[in-house]
Structures are given as C-alpha cells and as structure tokens.
Scaffold this motif. Structure first.
Motif: not given
Length: 296
Positions: A51-52, A57, A191, A232
C-alpha cells in the motif's frame, strides 16, 4: 555471544501457533499465540505490491514509546505468554534506533517466547545482526527484494555470524509479478487498489472463515490494536493499549463479535467485506477453542 532459540529446529508458524495454544488462568479463554508489534509508521522502501506505493499513503515518522512497549511486554508476562512476539507490521523495524533495547526488554519479561524480527535487510550488517541476537532475538526473517545475489549475500552473512539454520530465514521477494513476488499476495484489506501492483477490493464479500482474530494480536506504534495485520487502512480498531489493558481488549465484546462472525464465514463488515485474504491457513485450533466460550 549467547543465542536464544526455542528448539533445535524452528517449526512452521502453523505448528508453533498450534503448539503454543494456552489459556488465561482458571478460564477457558485462549490467549493469542502471535503478538505483532508495528513499532513505527515508516519504511525505507516503496514496494509495488505494498500500500505504500499508493501516492496517497503517508509515512508517519513516529515510533512506539518505551513506556508503551514495556507495558505490552509486562502485561503479556502476567499471562506467562510463550508464543511468538514479532516486530513487523507496517514498518521497517531496523529504522528504530531503540529496537535492540526493545528486544532486550521483551526478552527480560518473556523468557519463553519466540521473539522474531522481519526486515528488508537494507541496513543490516554483521555488527547489527550480532547485536539483535545478543539482545535476545530468537529468529530473523529477511525479505530480499533485489535479486538472487542479495539472497545469497544474506545467507552468507547469517552463516558467518554463527547463526543456526533455525535462527534465520531468507525469503525471496524479488520474483516477477506473475509469481506474486514470492508472496501469498492479497489485496491487503482492499488497500492495494491504487498501488503500483493494483489488486481491486472485492465487490462481494467472501463466504469463508478467517481465524486471524482468534490467534493474532496486532499492535500499532501508537497503541491501537487492530483486528487484523492486513488492515492497512486501520479501519477496525479494537482499542488502544495506552488507556486499556491487553485483557480488556482481547476479551472485549467488539473483539468477540468480529471473531465469532469471521469464524462463521461472515465477512459482511469493513474492511473484511472487501478483503481477499485466506484466513484459514493458521489458527484453527484457536478458533475451535474460542467456539467453546460462546453461547449459541
């Protein structure tokens, strides 16, 4: 250098979780067998399947406080916790300069626990590796993202440090997308829809049990206890250890309700309704133990 490990051969997580099923004294309430601490809100990598890699994010440059970490370990010790304590979650633990101290504190309170550590290895060297085990680490899990040469380098590093085979695991995460990067890849609680390697949230919830909340206790750096390590988006918070006890959160009505629903295969609540995780690989024995505590 004194090395800590629980047996001559570290068994699979499945076997470890099953074998460390314990109950709160004088009750039929099962304890978790895996406590996971996400000790910060930052990571030095942005992996395509994480998800980063979603541009929205955000990193949170904060770390778990010493008081909170010590409180978690102390509370677990009061229940003679002997399961897995792992530093992982949504962060890179080696970015926390106090990680050695934290592991030492955990070992002092939890002499019989399996203390694990997940890292991408980017800042790992022989000195740091030795220090981790001198602090009380049982096992290190190194995820390799850049290729076979790095995998071989980390194996050589662990061997040169004197680690036994059951004290380290080097995992290949450099495989191509069509091989899911070497992961049991999921949509991370929905996510990954805007991540580089996008996996859409489910349009219809699965009718499949999930045992994560039956055996897994997940703590974020700020004390929030999430129902699941795959959340997340941090949408389902069971409580916060800064103002609630481990016991009160683990046995809360909110935890019991979600646990019971998921055991029955009912995922019709957020974020489980859009999640594609197979939650039955581990934890069946704990789920069965919890069933005995519920009145139908």
């Amino acid at each position: 250098m004194k090395l800590y490990f629980e047996s001559s051969r570290i068994q699979s997580k499945l076997e470890t979780v099953r074998n460390t099923l314990r109950y709160i004294k004088n009750t039929n309430i099962p304890l978790p067998s895996l406590v996971e601490i996400s000790d910060s809100g930052i990571c030095n990598r942005v992996c395509s399947f994480c998800p980063r890699s979603d541009p929205n994010y955000k990193d949170i440059k904060e770390f778990i406080s010493e008081d909170l970490h010590q409180s978690i370990c102390k509370q677990l010790s009061e229940y003679d916790y002997c399961g897995i304590l792992i530093y992982a979650g949504f962060s890179e633990p080696l970015l926390n300069k106090k990680i050695y101290h934290n592991i030492s504190v955990a070992r002092s309170y939890l002499p019989d626990s399996i203390i694990e550590f997940t890292t991408n290895g980017d800042v790992l060297n022989k000195e740091r590796l030795q220090k981790l085990f001198e602090s009380g680490l049982s096992r290190i899990l190194i995820s390799v993202y850049d290729g076979k040469e790095d995998e071989e380098r980390y194996i050589k590093l662990c061997n040169s440090t004197g680690l036994k085979e059951n004290q380290f695991l080097v995992r290949n995460r450099y495989l191509p997308a069509e091989q899911s990067y070497g992961l049991n890849l999921s949509n991370r609680g929905g996510m990954l829809k805007d991540a580089v390697h996008s996996i859409k949230p489910l349009e219809k919830s699965l009718s499949r049990p999930c045992y994560y909340p039956s055996y897994h206790f997940f703590v974020d750096y700020n004390g929030d206890v999430l129902m699941c390590c795959h959340d997340w988006g941090k949408k389902y918070i069971l409580g916060n250890l800064n103002n609630q006890s481990f016991y009160n959160i683990w046995t809360s009505q909110l935890a019991k309700t979600s646990r019971k629903s998921l055991m029955k295969g009912n995922r019709n609540f957020s974020p489980c309704d859009i999640c594609d995780v197979n939650g039955t690989r581990i934890g069946k024995t704990h789920a069965e133990a919890w069933k005995k505590t519920y009145k139908e």
